[in-house]
Structures are given as structure tokens and as C-alpha cells.
Design a protein around this motif. Structure first.
Motif, short mmCIF file in Angstrom:
data_model
loop_
_atom_site.label_atom_id
_atom_site.label_comp_id
_atom_site.label_asym_id
_atom_site.label_seq_id
_atom_site.Cartn_x
_atom_site.Cartn_y
_atom_site.Cartn_z
N ARG A 50 0.83 -1.21 0.00
CA ARG A 50 0.00 0.00 0.00
C ARG A 50 0.86 1.26 0.00
NH1 ARG A 50 -2.27 3.99 3.34
NH2 ARG A 50 -0.59 3.58 4.82
N GLU A 51 1.93 1.25 0.80
CA GLU A 51 2.79 2.42 0.94
C GLU A 51 4.16 1.97 1.44
OE1 GLU A 51 1.87 6.75 2.55
OE2 GLU A 51 2.26 5.41 4.25
N THR A 97 7.34 3.12 3.61
CA THR A 97 7.85 4.06 4.59
C THR A 97 9.36 3.93 4.62
OG1 THR A 97 5.88 4.10 5.99
CG2 THR A 97 7.97 4.64 7.05
N ARG A 118 6.36 7.42 2.09
CA ARG A 118 6.37 8.23 3.31
C ARG A 118 7.80 8.28 3.84
NH1 ARG A 118 3.07 6.68 8.78
NH2 ARG A 118 4.18 4.71 8.42
N TRP A 141 0.32 2.95 11.05
CA TRP A 141 0.69 1.79 10.25
C TRP A 141 -0.56 1.07 9.79
CZ3 TRP A 141 5.64 1.75 8.97
CH2 TRP A 141 6.58 2.34 9.85
N GLN A 142 -0.61 0.72 8.50
CA GLN A 142 -1.77 0.05 7.92
C GLN A 142 -1.35 -1.25 7.25
OE1 GLN A 142 -4.90 1.17 8.18
NE2 GLN A 142 -4.29 3.03 9.27
N ASP A 161 1.59 -1.87 4.38
CA ASP A 161 2.76 -1.00 4.54
C ASP A 161 4.02 -1.84 4.65
OD1 ASP A 161 1.03 1.11 4.59
OD2 ASP A 161 1.31 1.60 6.70
N VAL A 164 4.69 -4.53 10.57
CA VAL A 164 4.67 -4.58 9.11
C VAL A 164 6.03 -5.09 8.64
CG1 VAL A 164 3.03 -2.67 9.01
CG2 VAL A 164 5.48 -2.20 8.76
#
Length: 285
Positions: A147-148, A150, A178, A242-243, A246, A276
């Protein structure tokens, strides 16, 4: 691009396969799943040819691992015979041309969402490639793609290599990036990380990172920055959102040999609280 999964027929190994598939799907890569078996050292203890028996069992385990991967990802399986499991993983990853090694965190030595065993511990202190660690239970998350990304950065040696890796990954996958400034944490214990001067330095650092990333990424790729502060690394990292989906990139300690991993103190503390996947990037020359 090839993602090499260091597989064991354990829950941690299955976590690694699922993470490897997620990364391969995200980065449009091939997946190579490998097992390392020891050479015949106990032939007297097994009927028939020890190597054949062990290799046949490994083939069965690899077939089970392959069944965890959906048909949209090209998959190959590999068996390597080496005295050292960690050295074998590194050698096999190099042989298949991998750019990333994936390992499961479960396996002894409890560490928050991770449980690093001796082999994984050896990998994150010696591998010449980035190593992605799957937290316990990752196989049950059901998230197909990243998803993203970091990227956790300070100003110590190697930060530029980590940032460059994050930018390349975000650009290849087209996923948001991010950037998290660790400067305030780097100043501890000389200053409290929530000291106004430390926060200001971290904010300026985050702005610089943001400008650099935006200058190198297409406008369609979302980039944002954050600053983490707190009485400890663990408390600071918990404050970030945090999702599922990630991943977090961290650099190697300055103690690492050139082009080798060495998990630093800050990254090790992050492992205790971040649930994650973590990707550790080798130190540049």
C-alpha cells in the motif's frame, strides 16, 4: 527483478512466501523459492542415500510453498546444498540473480512481532542484498500488494542509499512514499527527542528529504514526510500510523562492512513494535 524467498516448512517460512509474493506482485518481479539443505553428514543415520532422501523431502516442501502463490506471479523453486544455511541462502540468491531476499521472522529469540532465529539473524548481519523480514502471522493478512513504502532516515552514513532504494521502489511500483525523519531520535541521549531544537532539526531534515524525493519521482506518485519523537525509539515509532500493506525500509548500522547488512540499534528497536514487513538495506561503499 527476482525476489528470492528463503523457505522453511514452518509458519515463518509460509509468512515469507506470502510476503515474497506480495513484493513480486507489487514490483512486477519473478519469485524464486529456495531451500538450503546440509550435505550428507549423517548417512549412517538414514536408510539409503541421505542426499536423495533429504532432497526428495525438500521437493515436497517446495511444492507446498509454491501452492501458496497465485498464478499471476512467475515462480521457480530451487534446492541448494551448503554447510551453512545463511551462506547458502546468500549464494543461491546471487546464483538466481535476485535483488532481494525474503525471510520469515518466526523462529526463536522473541522480538515483538518478530521472532528472529539464528539463520535470519545471520542474514541481517551479513547479506550483500536487501533482506525483507515477514512478521509473524503475515500469511493471514490477505493483502495482495504494498500500500505504501515508509523510509526511515537519519543523517548517518548510508542514509542516501536507503533513500535512493525507497525512491526506486516507489517509482517502479507506483505506490506512495512516506519519508520519516529519525534525526530527533539520532540526537538521543544528548537531547530529548521532543526537545524543540531537536524537533526543528528533524522538521528541516524532513523537508529536505521531501524536496529530494519529489524531484526524482513522477508527479502522480504521492510523497509525504513525517517526524517521529518520543521518550524512546519504540514510543516514537508507535505514534506513526501503520496500515496493512505497509512496508518500512531501514538502513544498516555504520558498523556494517561495505555492501553488507548489519542491523543497527534503532532498526532493532523498531522491530519490537512495528508489525509490518521491514526491509533492511546494505551499507553502501
Amino acid at each position: 527483478m527476482i525476489v528470492y524467498v528463503a523457505y522453511l516448512a514452518t509458519d515463518g517460512g509460509r509468512d515469507a512466501v506470502v510476503l515474497g509474493a506480495q513484493l513480486a506482485r507489487t514490483f512486477d518481479a519473478e519469485l524464486a523459492i529456495g531451500m538450503i539443505v546440509p550435505p550428507d553428514g549423517n548417512a549412517a543415520l538414514a536408510p539409503g542415500d541421505f542426499d536423495d532422501v533429504l532432497t526428495a523431502q525438500a521437493d515436497e516442501w517446495l511444492a507446498e510453498a509454491r501452492d501458496l502463490v497465485t498464478d499471476d506471479i512467475p515462480v521457480s523453486t530451487h534446492i541448494g546444498i551448503y554447510d551453512s544455511i545463511a551462506e547458502g541462502i546468500i549464494a543461491e540468491a546471487a546464483r538466481v540473480g535476485a535483488t532481494l531476499i525474503v525471510a520469515g521472522g518466526s523462529g526463536g529469540g522473541l522480538l515483538g512481532p518478530y521472532s528472529l532465529g539464528s539463520v535470519v539473524n545471520d542474514l541481517i548481519h551479513s547479506a550483500p542484498l536487501p533482506v525483507a523480514l515477514a512478521p509473524r502471522g503475515f500469511r493471514n493478512q490477505g493483502v495482495r500488494t504494498v500500500r505504501e513504502i515508509t523510509c526511515a532516515l537519519g543523517t548517518r552514513s548510508g542514509a542516501d542509499a536507503v533513500l535512493a532504494t525507497a525512491i526506486r521502489g516507489s517509482q517502479r511500483a507506483g505506490v506512495p512514499l512516506r519519508l520519516v525523519s529519525l534525526i530527533a531520535l539520532d540526537l538521543m541521549p544528548a537531547k530529548r527527542s521532543d526537545d524543540p531544537n531537536a524537533v526543528y532539526a528533524a522538521e528541516k531534515h524532513a523537508e529536505r528529504l521531501l524536496d529530494e524525493a519529489r524531484g526524482k519521482l513522477p508527479a502522480v506518485v504521492e510523497v509525504r514526510s513525517a517526524v517521529v519523537t518520543g521518550p524512546s525509539v519504540e514510543d516514537a515509532v508507535r505514534r506513526l500510523d501503520w496500515q496493512p500493506g505497509d512496508v518500512v525500509l531501514v538502513g544498516s548500522s555504520r558498523l556494517a562492512a561495505p555492501r553488507r547488512l548489519f542491523l543497527g540499534t534503532t532498526a532493532a528497536k523498531m522491530l519490537r513494535v512495528v508489525a509490518v514487513p521491514m526491509i533492511v538495506v546494505p551499507r553502501e561503499l
